[in-house]
Design an enzyme around this catalytic site. Structure first.
Site, PDB file in Angstrom:
ATOM      1  N   ASP A 102       0.842  -1.197   0.000  1.00 50.46           N
ATOM      2  CA  ASP A 102       0.000   0.000   0.000  1.00 50.46           C
ATOM      3  C   ASP A 102       0.882   1.254   0.000  1.00 50.46           C
ATOM      4  OD1 ASP A 102      -2.974   0.960   0.439  1.00 50.46           O
ATOM      5  OD2 ASP A 102      -1.827   1.996   1.980  1.00 50.46           O
ATOM      6  N   TYR A 151     -11.806   8.498  -3.058  1.00 50.58           N
ATOM      7  CA  TYR A 151     -11.400   8.631  -1.658  1.00 50.58           C
ATOM      8  C   TYR A 151     -10.180   9.529  -1.473  1.00 50.58           C
ATOM      9  CZ  TYR A 151      -7.501   5.261  -2.036  1.00 50.58           C
ATOM     10  OH  TYR A 151      -6.328   4.632  -2.352  1.00 50.58           O
ATOM     11  N   TYR A 231      -1.476  11.452   1.716  1.00 47.77           N
ATOM     12  CA  TYR A 231      -2.310  11.774   0.557  1.00 47.77           C
ATOM     13  C   TYR A 231      -2.276  13.275   0.266  1.00 47.77           C
ATOM     14  CZ  TYR A 231      -4.278   7.109   1.393  1.00 47.77           C
ATOM     15  OH  TYR A 231      -4.447   5.757   1.576  1.00 47.77           O
ATOM     16  N   HIS A 296      -7.304  -6.377  -0.702  1.00 45.12           N
ATOM     17  CA  HIS A 296      -6.219  -5.402  -0.633  1.00 45.12           C
ATOM     18  C   HIS A 296      -5.199  -5.699   0.456  1.00 45.12           C
ATOM     19  CE1 HIS A 296      -4.142  -1.619  -1.038  1.00 45.12           C
ATOM     20  NE2 HIS A 296      -4.376  -1.306   0.223  1.00 45.12           N
TER      21      HIS A 296
END
Length: 317
Positions: A102, A151, A231, A296
């Site tokens: 990830d 998202y 992010y 995931h």
């Protein structure tokens, strides 16, 4: 978790919590994703340390018992890779094996991009390497393809996701994320992630209430802002990475992904992986493993299988 040693090391101006087990000459450095911790690698640490490897798993900057700077600008890939180079130095190693998933996978790609001399080999999961697009910022691409409710776009405004997460409750939120199995882009409803602390989610066999309690205890302490800032710093990292436009990843790589992973079913990842384009950008890519029926959080869902995949790769060196 018996035998796992916990300590704090000073790296790149922050305090970083590290979990460690094993005394072999080769170090395996594990990098977690969002919303996770070193703990996501607990089973790999125990198994690989018993096979003669020194296993090291930090809480990355912004997570768990590591420092969590508040400023978004403290979360560029240069900061995070800088933390890892300093950590490798502190271990007395010239090179390490890196295993990542990830956001940890994104960090690992960048570690290999900036400092390939420090990486013996990389086992990366879920997130492919894509070269920098010189024409568009990442968030502009996300909005153009999936809209404002994708998202990552919804995570951009400071405080908004945090408030939404607080309404859901930490344990319930973590259950929602860690059990997410929809093989499609994650689109957030207008009303937010919804649910409440009392929302019932049945845990799979690979995830226990005790596991959730451990994760929740750390996120209750640190909050989610550190993880969300990864992010929020994406566009800043993109600006700073202009000198690396077009650069390939030139370390030996094994890549693993589940066919139910949202990342395998977004942004044309299947075609990118299987058309040969991925291999063009990662020329020393040795193996791609697509695990059927797996979501995931592959390193937790299929922990024994992932451990074997890691071992089969790193034992060749």
């Amino acid at each position: 978790m018996e035998g796992i040693v916990h300590r704090t090391v000073q790296v790149n101006g922050i305090s970083m919590h590290v979990a460690e087990k094993g005394e072999g000459p080769s170090v395996v450095l594990f990098l977690h994703g969002f919303p996770e911790l070193w703990y996501s690698w607990r089973q790999q640490i125990i198994s690989l340390s018993s096979r003669g490897y020194r296993c090291v798993a930090p809480d990355l900057r912004g997570y768990g018992d590591s420092d969590c700077p508040r400023d978004v600008t403290a979360y560029t890939v240069f900061h995070i890779v800088g933390d890892l180079v300093a950590l490798i130095d502190s271990l007395g190693q010239d090179q390490v094996f890196v295993v990542a998933h990830d956001w940890g996978a994104t960090v690992a790609w960048n570690l290999c991009l900036f400092r390939p001399d420090r990486v013996k080999g990389l086992v990366n999961m879920s997130v492919v390497y894509r070269p920098r697009n010189p024409l568009k910022k990442p968030t502009d691409i996300f909005r153009a393809v999936y809209g404002e409710d994708y998202y990552i776009c919804r995570f951009q405004a400071p405080g908004v996701a945090e408030s939404d997460f607080a309404r859901r409750g930490t344990a319930s939120l973590l259950k929602m994320f860690l059990t997410y199995r929809t093989p499609a882009p994650l689109i957030v409803p207008k009303e937010g992630f919804g649910g409440s602390p009392n929302t019932q989610i049945t845990l799979p066999t690979w995830l226990s209430e005790e596991d959730i309690a451990y994760f929740a205890s750390k996120f209750d302490k640190s909050g989610f802002t550190g993880g969300l800032n990864y992010y929020r710093a994406m566009d800043l990292s993109w600006e700073l990475m202009a000198p690396w436009t077009g650069v390939q990843i030139k370390v030996p790589v094994k890549f693993i992904i589940g066919d139910q992973d949202l990342t395998y079913n977004s942004f044309g990842a299947k075609d990118y992986i299987h058309s040969g384009a991925f291999k063009e950008n990662v020329p020393f890519l040795q193996d791609v493993v697509v695990m059927e029926g797996v979501g995931h959080f592959i390193n937790q869902e299929k922990a024994p299988e992932i451990t074997e995949h890691i071992f089969e790769f790193i034992k060749k060196f």
